[in-house]
Design a protein around this motif. Structure first.
Motif, mmCIF file in Angstrom:
data_model
loop_
_atom_site.group_PDB
_atom_site.id
_atom_site.type_symbol
_atom_site.label_atom_id
_atom_site.label_comp_id
_atom_site.label_asym_id
_atom_site.label_seq_id
_atom_site.Cartn_x
_atom_site.Cartn_y
_atom_site.Cartn_z
ATOM 1 N N UNK A 61 41.732 148.180 51.353
ATOM 2 C CA UNK A 61 42.046 147.022 50.518
ATOM 3 C C UNK A 61 43.531 146.819 50.346
ATOM 4 N N UNK A 62 44.352 147.870 50.480
ATOM 5 C CA UNK A 62 45.781 147.689 50.267
ATOM 6 C C UNK A 62 46.554 147.258 51.485
ATOM 7 N N UNK A 63 45.975 147.315 52.714
ATOM 8 C CA UNK A 63 46.677 146.998 53.971
ATOM 9 C C UNK A 63 46.221 145.651 54.476
ATOM 10 N N UNK A 64 47.175 144.937 55.151
ATOM 11 C CA UNK A 64 46.846 143.624 55.724
ATOM 12 C C UNK A 64 46.456 143.802 57.182
ATOM 13 N N UNK A 65 45.603 142.940 57.721
ATOM 14 C CA UNK A 65 45.237 143.030 59.149
ATOM 15 C C UNK A 65 46.430 142.671 60.020
ATOM 16 N N UNK A 66 46.572 143.314 61.215
ATOM 17 C CA UNK A 66 47.729 143.005 62.104
ATOM 18 C C UNK A 66 47.653 141.593 62.640
ATOM 19 N N UNK A 67 48.834 141.032 62.863
ATOM 20 C CA UNK A 67 48.873 139.661 63.398
ATOM 21 C C UNK A 67 48.466 139.672 64.864
ATOM 22 N N UNK A 68 47.782 138.634 65.288
ATOM 23 C CA UNK A 68 47.366 138.574 66.705
ATOM 24 C C UNK A 68 48.579 138.447 67.624
ATOM 25 N N UNK A 69 48.491 139.147 68.767
ATOM 26 C CA UNK A 69 49.608 139.112 69.733
ATOM 27 C C UNK A 69 49.688 137.742 70.383
ATOM 28 N N UNK A 70 50.958 137.256 70.567
ATOM 29 C CA UNK A 70 51.152 135.943 71.208
ATOM 30 C C UNK A 70 51.028 136.091 72.730
ATOM 31 N N UNK A 71 50.409 135.115 73.391
ATOM 32 C CA UNK A 71 50.263 135.219 74.866
ATOM 33 C C UNK A 71 51.621 135.135 75.578
ATOM 34 N N UNK A 72 51.752 135.853 76.739
ATOM 35 C CA UNK A 72 53.000 135.878 77.524
ATOM 36 C C UNK A 72 53.139 134.563 78.279
ATOM 37 N N UNK A 73 54.257 133.910 78.090
ATOM 38 C CA UNK A 73 54.490 132.635 78.757
ATOM 39 C C UNK A 73 54.916 132.877 80.206
ATOM 40 N N UNK A 74 54.395 132.090 81.170
ATOM 41 C CA UNK A 74 54.819 132.242 82.586
ATOM 42 C C UNK A 74 56.258 131.775 82.756
ATOM 43 N N UNK A 75 56.973 132.287 83.834
ATOM 44 C CA UNK A 75 58.359 131.852 84.074
ATOM 45 C C UNK A 75 58.407 130.387 84.461
ATOM 46 N N UNK A 76 59.472 129.710 84.135
ATOM 47 C CA UNK A 76 59.551 128.270 84.477
ATOM 48 C C UNK A 76 59.629 128.083 85.990
ATOM 49 N N UNK A 77 59.012 127.037 86.462
ATOM 50 C CA UNK A 77 59.019 126.733 87.894
ATOM 51 C C UNK A 77 60.386 126.189 88.288
ATOM 52 N N UNK A 78 60.877 126.599 89.507
ATOM 53 C CA UNK A 78 62.192 126.082 89.941
ATOM 54 C C UNK A 78 62.118 124.601 90.227
ATOM 55 N N UNK A 79 63.183 123.941 89.877
ATOM 56 C CA UNK A 79 63.255 122.499 90.097
ATOM 57 C C UNK A 79 63.797 122.264 91.510
ATOM 58 N N UNK A 80 62.880 122.088 92.467
ATOM 59 C CA UNK A 80 63.294 121.920 93.869
ATOM 60 C C UNK A 80 64.020 120.611 94.089
ATOM 61 N N UNK A 81 63.682 119.610 93.343
ATOM 62 C CA UNK A 81 64.350 118.322 93.532
ATOM 63 C C UNK A 81 65.831 118.407 93.240
ATOM 64 N N UNK A 82 66.199 119.031 92.139
ATOM 65 C CA UNK A 82 67.620 119.190 91.805
ATOM 66 C C UNK A 82 68.333 120.073 92.813
ATOM 67 N N UNK A 83 67.638 121.124 93.317
ATOM 68 C CA UNK A 83 68.245 122.006 94.316
ATOM 69 C C UNK A 83 68.577 121.254 95.594
ATOM 70 N N UNK A 84 67.654 120.421 96.054
ATOM 71 C CA UNK A 84 67.904 119.641 97.279
ATOM 72 C C UNK A 84 69.034 118.653 97.054
ATOM 73 N N UNK A 85 69.075 118.060 95.879
ATOM 74 C CA UNK A 85 70.147 117.113 95.597
ATOM 75 C C UNK A 85 71.510 117.797 95.597
ATOM 76 N N UNK A 86 71.577 118.997 94.994
ATOM 77 C CA UNK A 86 72.843 119.716 94.989
ATOM 78 C C UNK A 86 73.271 120.111 96.402
ATOM 79 N N UNK A 87 72.294 120.561 97.224
ATOM 80 C CA UNK A 87 72.611 120.938 98.614
ATOM 81 C C UNK A 87 73.103 119.726 99.407
ATOM 82 N N UNK A 88 72.431 118.580 99.194
ATOM 83 C CA UNK A 88 72.856 117.373 99.921
ATOM 84 C C UNK A 88 74.245 116.948 99.475
#
Length: 406
Positions: A61-88
């Motif tokens: 009764x004196x302890x609180x339940x642990x908070x649920x773990x947050x899901x791991x976010x995937x890495x952001x996808x590379x922006x290929x359009x900007x990469x091609x524009x910079x190369x050009x």
């Protein structure tokens, strides 16, 4: 004390203590005496670890339940359009830089040409302000030399002297300044100096004999026939001519080359049967070339020209040529690879070698030479070599064999 009583006292003492020394007697309790043979090596018991805490804490009764773990976010996808524009964009900037540098170089080259033109006309203020440098010094030297030459020519004209360069001097200057001719001459000198030995031809003749191969029994096809070497030479009568000038006047010509005294005896074994078989044919002739490729021996051959003139009949002196320079490339292209042996060639009007032989002539080679000559000249076939030609061939071969026996 008797022994029985002593044993009894030891037993009583041993029951009280496992080990007791009693007046020189050592008594051990039977329970403590063990044999070393059957003694066991027991290890002490391991201490028990405390129990692990539960994975999930007990809900209290004196302890609180642990908070649920947050899901791991995937890495952001590379922006290929900007990469091609910079190369050009980067590629476009590099191309623009290259184009600008090219235009700048063209402008500098055009400016240099204009400066040269102005320098030829006369010095200007811009030229005087030009920064000193290696190219500027060269331009100034060329301008000064050009001005000196023009002044010298004007002085000659004022004095009434001719300023025209002679054709011989002009030819020498063109040959001296011809880069392709100089490179070709250098390659040939390198081949002679580092790839060819002076005694190679003599070693080949000593190893293989005077016959490297047998002469063919048929004439070569016109399109497969090499061109005869055509060096500018001097006849025994003192005139300058070449081989093609002489062979164009006759239907078929027997052109012989000798580069040594041994080769002179070889070519004689072909000339005598040829003259004996076609003495009455005005459309046939014999052309002899005496070539000295060694510049050290050339003066000796020039001094011996009167002796050579005496040994040659007058009617054949106009077709006896003397040459004092090497013709290595031309003779090898024509198939004459050895300068120790004598070479005989049947040449038509166009200067093509239709038949070739070398060394001392053999009987079947003489027959082939006469038969092919009749075919090329359009004469009637006689079947076999005449007696006169056969006798001349035997005499020539006997004369060739005589020095060898000596």
């Amino acid at each position: 004390m008797t022994s029985t009583r002593r044993a009894t006292l030891c037993a009583v003492a041993g029951a009280a203590r496992p080990s007791l020394v009693f007046k020189g007697c050592l008594y051990r309790h039977p329970a403590t005496v063990t044999s070393t043979r059957f003694r066991s090596t027991q290890q002490p018991p391991k201490p028990q670890l405390p129990p692990m805490p539960p994975s999930t804490p007990s809900s209290s009764p004196g302890t609180e339940p642990p908070a649920p773990e947050s899901p791991i976010e995937p890495p952001p996808k590379p922006d290929t359009g900007n990469l091609l524009q910079r190369f050009a964009a980067k590629l476009r900037s590099e191309v623009e830089e290259l184009e600008n540098s090219r235009k700048q170089k063209e402008a500098e080259a055009a400016k240099g040409i204009q400066d040269l033109d102005l320098g030829a006309a006369g010095p200007t203020g811009e030229q005087e302000k030009k920064k000193p440098g290696f190219l500027s010094n060269i331009d100034e030297r060329l301008t000064a030399q050009r001005r000196e030459l023009e002044e010298a020519q004007q002085a000659k004209r004022a004095a009434g002297q001719s300023t025209r360069v002679s054709p011989t001097m002009q030819k020498r200057m063109d040959t001296f300044l011809d880069l392709d001719a100089n490179l070709k001459e250098r390659d040939e000198l390198l081949k002679q100096a580092f790839r060819e030995g002076y005694w190679d031809d003599l070693k080949e003749a000593a190893r293989k004999g005077a016959k490297l191969w047998e002469a063919p029994k048929r004439a070569r096809a016109p399109n497969m026939s090499p061109q005869v070497p055509n060096p500018l030479s001097k006849t025994l009568t003192g005139e300058e001519t070449d081989v093609l000038t002489l062979v164009k006047t006759k239907q078929v010509s027997l052109v012989t080359f000798m580069f040594s005294a041994l080769g002179e005896g070889h070519v004689k074994t072909y000339i005598d049967p040829f003259l004996a078989a076609f003495a009455d044919q005005p459309n046939l002739q014999v052309v002899q070339l005496n070539v000295e490729e060694n510049w050290l021996k050339a003066p000796v051959l020039k001094l011996m020209t009167p002796l050579v003139r005496r040994s040659v009949p007058k009617e054949r002196q106009s077709t006896y040529l003397l040459h004092y320079k090497p013709i290595i490339a031309a003779r090898r292209a024509a198939g004459m690879t050895n300068n120790v042996l004598g070479w005989a060639n049947l040449v038509d009007r166009q200067g093509r070698i239709r038949w070739q032989a070398h060394g001392p002539a053999k009987e079947h080679e003489i027959e082939s030479m006469i038969r092919i000559t009749r075919t090329l000249a359009g004469l009637a076939e006689s079947g076999k070599v005449g007696k006169k030609a056969a006798g001349a061939a035997e005499a020539a071969m006997a004369g060739e064999a005589a020095p060898k026996s000596a």
